[in-house]
Motif scaffolding. Sequence first.
Motif, PDB file in Angstrom:
ATOM      1  N   ILE A  27       0.967  -1.266   0.072  1.00  0.00           N
ATOM      2  CA  ILE A  27       0.056  -0.072  -0.073  1.00  0.00           C
ATOM      3  C   ILE A  27       0.955   1.318  -0.182  1.00  0.00           C
ATOM      4  O   ILE A  27       0.633   2.128  -0.775  1.00  0.00           O
ATOM      5  CB  ILE A  27      -0.816   0.155   1.238  1.00  0.00           C
ATOM      6  CG1 ILE A  27      -1.683  -1.140   1.186  1.00  0.00           C
ATOM      7  CG2 ILE A  27      -1.527   1.295   1.316  1.00  0.00           C
ATOM      8  CD1 ILE A  27      -3.000  -1.314   2.336  1.00  0.00           C
ATOM      9  N   LEU A  34       0.763   4.119  -2.953  1.00  0.00           N
ATOM     10  CA  LEU A  34       0.426   5.694  -2.443  1.00  0.00           C
ATOM     11  C   LEU A  34       1.534   6.373  -3.094  1.00  0.00           C
ATOM     12  O   LEU A  34       1.561   7.591  -3.666  1.00  0.00           O
ATOM     13  CB  LEU A  34       0.452   5.821  -0.946  1.00  0.00           C
ATOM     14  CG  LEU A  34      -0.838   5.194  -0.180  1.00  0.00           C
ATOM     15  CD1 LEU A  34      -0.759   5.233   1.193  1.00  0.00           C
ATOM     16  CD2 LEU A  34      -2.282   5.967  -0.971  1.00  0.00           C
ATOM     17  N   THR A  88       1.427   8.034   8.054  1.00  0.00           N
ATOM     18  CA  THR A  88       0.564   6.773   8.403  1.00  0.00           C
ATOM     19  C   THR A  88      -0.141   7.119   9.761  1.00  0.00           C
ATOM     20  O   THR A  88       0.773   7.358  10.757  1.00  0.00           O
ATOM     21  CB  THR A  88       0.759   5.478   8.164  1.00  0.00           C
ATOM     22  OG1 THR A  88       2.046   5.378   8.932  1.00  0.00           O
ATOM     23  CG2 THR A  88       1.285   5.371   6.790  1.00  0.00           C
ATOM     24  N   PHE A 148      -2.600   9.809   6.267  1.00  0.00           N
ATOM     25  CA  PHE A 148      -3.596   8.596   5.895  1.00  0.00           C
ATOM     26  C   PHE A 148      -4.111   7.710   7.173  1.00  0.00           C
ATOM     27  O   PHE A 148      -3.247   7.499   8.167  1.00  0.00           O
ATOM     28  CB  PHE A 148      -2.982   7.753   4.962  1.00  0.00           C
ATOM     29  CG  PHE A 148      -2.470   8.445   3.766  1.00  0.00           C
ATOM     30  CD1 PHE A 148      -3.393   8.434   2.599  1.00  0.00           C
ATOM     31  CD2 PHE A 148      -1.289   8.845   3.467  1.00  0.00           C
ATOM     32  CE1 PHE A 148      -3.128   9.115   1.281  1.00  0.00           C
ATOM     33  CE2 PHE A 148      -0.908   9.774   2.508  1.00  0.00           C
ATOM     34  CZ  PHE A 148      -1.745   9.716   1.418  1.00  0.00           C
ATOM     35  N   THR A 189      -4.573   4.519   8.797  1.00  0.00           N
ATOM     36  CA  THR A 189      -4.259   3.179   8.638  1.00  0.00           C
ATOM     37  C   THR A 189      -5.376   2.126   8.495  1.00  0.00           C
ATOM     38  O   THR A 189      -5.168   0.940   7.966  1.00  0.00           O
ATOM     39  CB  THR A 189      -3.030   2.749   9.433  1.00  0.00           C
ATOM     40  OG1 THR A 189      -3.061   2.768  10.516  1.00  0.00           O
ATOM     41  CG2 THR A 189      -1.702   3.439   8.827  1.00  0.00           C
ATOM     42  N   MET A 249      -6.996   2.650   5.286  1.00  0.00           N
ATOM     43  CA  MET A 249      -6.147   2.246   4.252  1.00  0.00           C
ATOM     44  C   MET A 249      -6.045   0.541   4.214  1.00  0.00           C
ATOM     45  O   MET A 249      -5.919   0.043   2.978  1.00  0.00           O
ATOM     46  CB  MET A 249      -4.887   2.747   4.373  1.00  0.00           C
ATOM     47  CG  MET A 249      -4.870   4.258   3.855  1.00  0.00           C
ATOM     48  SD  MET A 249      -5.691   4.804   2.392  1.00  0.00           S
ATOM     49  CE  MET A 249      -4.870   3.680   1.168  1.00  0.00           C
ATOM     50  N   SER A 268     -10.692   1.164  -7.032  1.00  0.00           N
ATOM     51  CA  SER A 268     -11.050   1.648  -5.701  1.00  0.00           C
ATOM     52  C   SER A 268     -12.611   1.458  -5.537  1.00  0.00           C
ATOM     53  O   SER A 268     -13.013   1.614  -4.230  1.00  0.00           O
ATOM     54  CB  SER A 268     -10.500   2.981  -5.153  1.00  0.00           C
ATOM     55  OG  SER A 268     -11.311   4.033  -6.060  1.00  0.00           O
TER      56      SER A 268
END
Length: 342
Positions: free
Chosen positions: A156, A160, A187, A204, A206, A209, A258
Amino acid sequence: MIKQITNLAFFVMLSVAAVAQTSPQASNGQNQQRRRNQPRPFALTVNDIAKTKVDTAKLNAAFKNVYPGFAVADGYRTKHEVTMRIIDTTKDFTLKAGPGEIVANSKWLKKKQNLQNFQQSLQDALHKNWVSVDTIKKDGYQLVFINKNEKFDPTIQKNLIDTYFEVYPKLVNMFNDKSTHEVVFITDTTYNGVAETLGNRILFATKYMNKHPYDVDIVTHEGMHIVQGYGYGSGPVWLTEGIADFIRYKYGVDNVGSKWYLPAFKDKKEGYKDSYRVTARFFEWIDQKVKPGMIVQIDKELRNHTYTADTWAALSGKSLDELWAAYSTSPDLHLVYSSKNI
């Protein structure tokens, strides 16, 4: 390749204006208002338990030079009020620092050299709160990726990073060539939303994600927030978020992967202020059916602080309410979504 950062000074340059995507669909008015508030100041309280009588002015100066940048980079809820305890211990211990707390060994701190180098020592101690830091440079752009989650999937992280270098330079070139070329990704394990942009830092969640590993175009949405750079008072939050999702639709790299889409118009209970994808679809309708490039012009007006409620009529001949009424009557659109498998 992982590169350890020894100087966090660039984090102090991060803006204090936050724009957050708190859920996959939208956020409520209370959250929007909170994001517009000015941040609390950072404060250090020194508790000299060991009675070392150390120069607290030097400690405060080092704190002010280091901790605010760390807090902005560290995440969503990093404490602003910090307590520093100076303790007397026989243990092999020098300095420990984290969100809201600093602990120093009095015997170590009383040494002149250690006090002089306290700022660097504090930086190093704060840095230990992070799992790793990647610094990647490519074609004049830089990305610093701070990972705070040991269980964060490295695939991931790579996706990104790849999305940043594929999309962000395009957004800068197309919409605001004055935007920064240096961006920070963080993160965060405690943030319960999706992602948040603060200056040139994107945080972000986590939790999100790891559940949605293919939603890489969060980078497109949040990267557009950096490029927008409107500042306070230039326009309503729903407009800022609607433009960011409009740009995600236009320039995202894998919206199909997505499972992200612009929802079909439901009924007249919806409104253009619903923000995010609802507003973005309305903007795509304007781009297709009313005036191509109009939303890009709105973006410019917001950045130049010349946007008003009359801007819509000036550009299209219709007020925003009139445009929405026309959209409600005939909302059909031809939509094409980006996919890495095409």
